[in-house]
Design a protein around this motif. Structure first.
Motif, PDB file in Angstrom:
ATOM      1  N   ASP A 196       0.687  11.325  -9.142  1.00  0.00           N
ATOM      2  CA  ASP A 196       1.010  10.001  -8.620  1.00  0.00           C
ATOM      3  C   ASP A 196       0.870   8.963  -9.730  1.00  0.00           C
ATOM      4  O   ASP A 196      -0.141   8.915 -10.429  1.00  0.00           O
ATOM      5  N   PRO A 198       2.268   4.684 -10.621  1.00  0.00           N
ATOM      6  CA  PRO A 198       2.987   3.537 -10.060  1.00  0.00           C
ATOM      7  C   PRO A 198       4.434   3.471 -10.546  1.00  0.00           C
ATOM      8  O   PRO A 198       4.702   3.655 -11.733  1.00  0.00           O
ATOM      9  N   GLY A 205       3.804  -4.898 -15.162  1.00  0.00           N
ATOM     10  CA  GLY A 205       2.556  -4.135 -15.199  1.00  0.00           C
ATOM     11  C   GLY A 205       2.514  -3.104 -16.307  1.00  0.00           C
ATOM     12  O   GLY A 205       1.487  -2.455 -16.514  1.00  0.00           O
ATOM     13  N   SER A 258      -4.818  -1.849 -16.665  1.00  0.00           N
ATOM     14  CA  SER A 258      -5.734  -1.407 -15.623  1.00  0.00           C
ATOM     15  C   SER A 258      -5.995  -2.529 -14.616  1.00  0.00           C
ATOM     16  O   SER A 258      -6.049  -2.295 -13.404  1.00  0.00           O
ATOM     17  N   GLY A 259      -6.130  -3.748 -15.121  1.00  0.00           N
ATOM     18  CA  GLY A 259      -6.391  -4.877 -14.236  1.00  0.00           C
ATOM     19  C   GLY A 259      -5.242  -5.191 -13.298  1.00  0.00           C
ATOM     20  O   GLY A 259      -5.448  -5.777 -12.233  1.00  0.00           O
ATOM     21  N   ARG A 260      -4.029  -4.793 -13.667  1.00  0.00           N
ATOM     22  CA  ARG A 260      -2.852  -5.085 -12.836  1.00  0.00           C
ATOM     23  C   ARG A 260      -2.329  -3.842 -12.120  1.00  0.00           C
ATOM     24  O   ARG A 260      -1.250  -3.873 -11.523  1.00  0.00           O
ATOM     25  N   GLY A 261      -3.069  -2.739 -12.214  1.00  0.00           N
ATOM     26  CA  GLY A 261      -2.611  -1.514 -11.563  1.00  0.00           C
ATOM     27  C   GLY A 261      -1.342  -0.973 -12.174  1.00  0.00           C
ATOM     28  O   GLY A 261      -0.521  -0.348 -11.487  1.00  0.00           O
ATOM     29  N   GLY A 262      -1.179  -1.202 -13.474  1.00  0.00           N
ATOM     30  CA  GLY A 262       0.047  -0.793 -14.164  1.00  0.00           C
ATOM     31  C   GLY A 262      -0.157   0.422 -15.043  1.00  0.00           C
ATOM     32  O   GLY A 262      -0.871   1.362 -14.678  1.00  0.00           O
ATOM     33  N   TYR A 283      -9.559   4.274 -19.744  1.00  0.00           N
ATOM     34  CA  TYR A 283      -9.313   3.249 -18.729  1.00  0.00           C
ATOM     35  C   TYR A 283      -8.664   3.805 -17.463  1.00  0.00           C
ATOM     36  O   TYR A 283      -8.441   3.065 -16.507  1.00  0.00           O
ATOM     37  N   VAL A 285      -5.555   4.888 -16.893  1.00  0.00           N
ATOM     38  CA  VAL A 285      -4.207   4.399 -16.602  1.00  0.00           C
ATOM     39  C   VAL A 285      -3.180   5.439 -17.041  1.00  0.00           C
ATOM     40  O   VAL A 285      -3.410   6.209 -17.972  1.00  0.00           O
TER      41      VAL A 285
END
Length: 503
Positions: A196, A198, A205, A258-262, A283, A285
């Motif tokens: 999974d 994004p 992102g 990481s802060g933006r879920g990207g 991180y 990501v």
């Protein structure tokens, strides 16, 4: 056997062959009298095809380069078969030139037997070989190959059956090469399992760090323009040495992602990608790899051959999990303390010396030439390394560990089928009396697996200690001093990486 003797079917075929030759000789094509003899001459000794391969390599993407290499390999096999078997099997005389206009005839007539046509075999082998890797290049080369083959009849050098037999032999050689070395489209997808990640349709992102010093080959289209067109909202950071170490720039980008879920993106070679992988792991990501280096081994094994491939995967959220190789130093005073991660390969011995020479020379003479000359220099001047490997003291010229099992050609690792197999591909070229000579001889004769100076295993971990001070190691193309003792293993399925859906 004389052309007029033998079985009635043979006589009928011979008569039809000569009749077709005569019709070509009597036919006039405007402009062909000058063009086709020159084209035929340009293909002598395969020069036309070698020049085409060089051009494809210089300006092409990875698929084009593979097509060029496959074409040359197919040509080499076809030429060897024609000259060692074909020409001796049927000793057919060359056609009589009485009906061929003088303006068409070659300035220097061939002296070998007529059957089969070596020029036609080489032309078909190169074109078909390239087509098996790239249909686009196969379509572009097919008319040229057909013209070369026809020119051999048009100039009076061969009968039509000679040309057809040569072309068939050349095509067969191309398929034989593919049987030994499957094309990329034949191989199974090299990474599992699906993961999974994004989906970022417009790139929002995604933070991409671009390393312009990675040695990227010149391309027809600007890769950064492709990135900005496909993913217009991606944040692109052009790394400059004045900004500090590359690792810090990558870390800042990974923190923002990481802060933006990207996701973290990286445009560069294998060393840059390896550094980005370590940061992405820390991180948590996903990593988007945009091939921008000289070789791009990891990106190619992953199935990401172009910037467009990477952008499509990011936009759709298509990703897989891959293993990451890890070197953990032993607790030795003054030595490296933090683990080192690698995506492709780790090595001790002669290869780190080769990498250092390649980096030093490539800016002046180009990467491929620097690699070749560096290999010759290292082969002549390197010395074996002595260390304790899994509890046994060994002397070796090279210790290689791949992140995953590699398919090989001779001694050289070529490609991985699976990037999450949990295994290290360990190969050791041992030291000893005439070890280098024996190793090269075994590789050339296909007896490498049985050579006493070569060992290949696939363990899950490897321990090395007692390395001499000043020993260097190489991982993913980067060279650095090695710790005196360490353990190699893998962090299994640790990294999520975008890759396009195999089509």
């Amino acid at each position: 056997m004389d052309q007029e003797q033998g079985h009635p079917v043979r006589r009928w075929l011979g008569a039809a062959d000569r009749a077709a030759f005569a019709r070509v000789a009597n036919r006039h094509w405007p402009g062909a009298e000058r063009a086709l003899p020159r084209l035929s001459h340009s293909a002598n000794h395969g020069l036309l095809w070698f020049a085409a391969a060089a051009g494809m390599w210089a300006v092409g993407d990875p698929r084009t380069r593979r097509a060029a290499v496959r074409g040359v390999m197919s040509l080499a096999l076809a030429s060897a078969t024609v000259n060692t078997v074909g020409k001796r099997a049927v000793r057919r005389k060359r056609p009589l030139l009485d009906g061929v206009p003088v303006i068409r005839q070659l300035k220097r007539q061939p002296v070998t037997t007529s059957f089969p046509s070596g020029h036609s075999a080489s032309a078909a082998a190169f074109a078909v070989g390239a087509a098996l890797e790239s249909r686009r290049w196969g379509a572009a080369l097919a008319p040229v190959a057909a013209s070369v083959a026809f020119s051999r009849i048009y100039t009076g050098a061969h009968y039509p059956s000679d040309v057809l037999a040569g072309a068939s032999l050349g095509a067969g050689a191309a398929f034989a090469v593919r049987g030994m070395l499957p094309s990329r489209s034949q191989l199974p997808p090299p990474a599992r399992p699906r993961a999974d990640a994004p989906a970022l349709p417009d790139g929002e992102g995604l933070y991409v760090v671009v390393n312009p010093a990675s040695g990227a080959q010149p391309q027809v289209a600007d890769p950064l323009r492709q990135l900005r067109t496909a993913l217009p909202k991606a944040e692109v950071v052009l790394y400059e040495r004045e900004a500090g170490p590359l690792a810090l720039v990558l870390e800042e980008a990974a923190r923002d992602a990481s802060g933006r879920g990207g996701a973290l993106g990286v445009f560069g070679g294998d060393g840059t990608v390896g550094a980005a992988a370590a940061v992405a792991l820390r991180y948590g990501v996903p990593l988007a790899v945009l091939p921008g280096g000289t070789f791009n081994h990891f990106a190619q094994d992953l199935g990401v051959e172009t910037v467009q491939d990477a952008c499509a995967a990011v936009a759709s959220g298509s990703a897989v999990r891959v293993d990451v190789g890890r070197l953990t130093p032993a607790d030795t005073p003054g030595a490296l303390r933090e683990p080192v991660y690698f995506l492709n390969t780790f090595s001790l011995g002669s290869y780190p010396d080769l990498v250092r020479l390649r980096e030093r020379w490539s800016s002046r003479i180009g990467g491929p030439v620097a690699t070749l000359l560096g290999a010759v220099h290292v082969l002549r001047t390197s010395r074996p390394v002595t260390a304790v490997v899994n509890g046994r003291r060994r002397s070796f010229w090279l210790l290689f560990a791949g992140n995953g099992a590699y398919r090989s050609v001779g001694v050289a690792p070529v490609r991985r089928y699976d990037l999450a197999d949990g295994l290290l591909d360990v190969r050791v070229a041992r030291g000893g009396r005439f070890a280098r000579t024996r190793l090269v001889a075994a590789a050339l004769t296909g007896a490498l697996r049985h050579s006493p100076v070569y060992t290949a295993t696939r363990p899950r971990r490897l321990r090395v200690s007692g390395l001499p001070t000043g020993t260097h190691m190489a991982y993913d193309g980067e060279v650095t001093p090695a710790p005196p003792a360490f353990e190699l293993d893998k962090v299994e399925e640790a990294l999520v990486v975008y890759r396009p859906v195999p089509g």
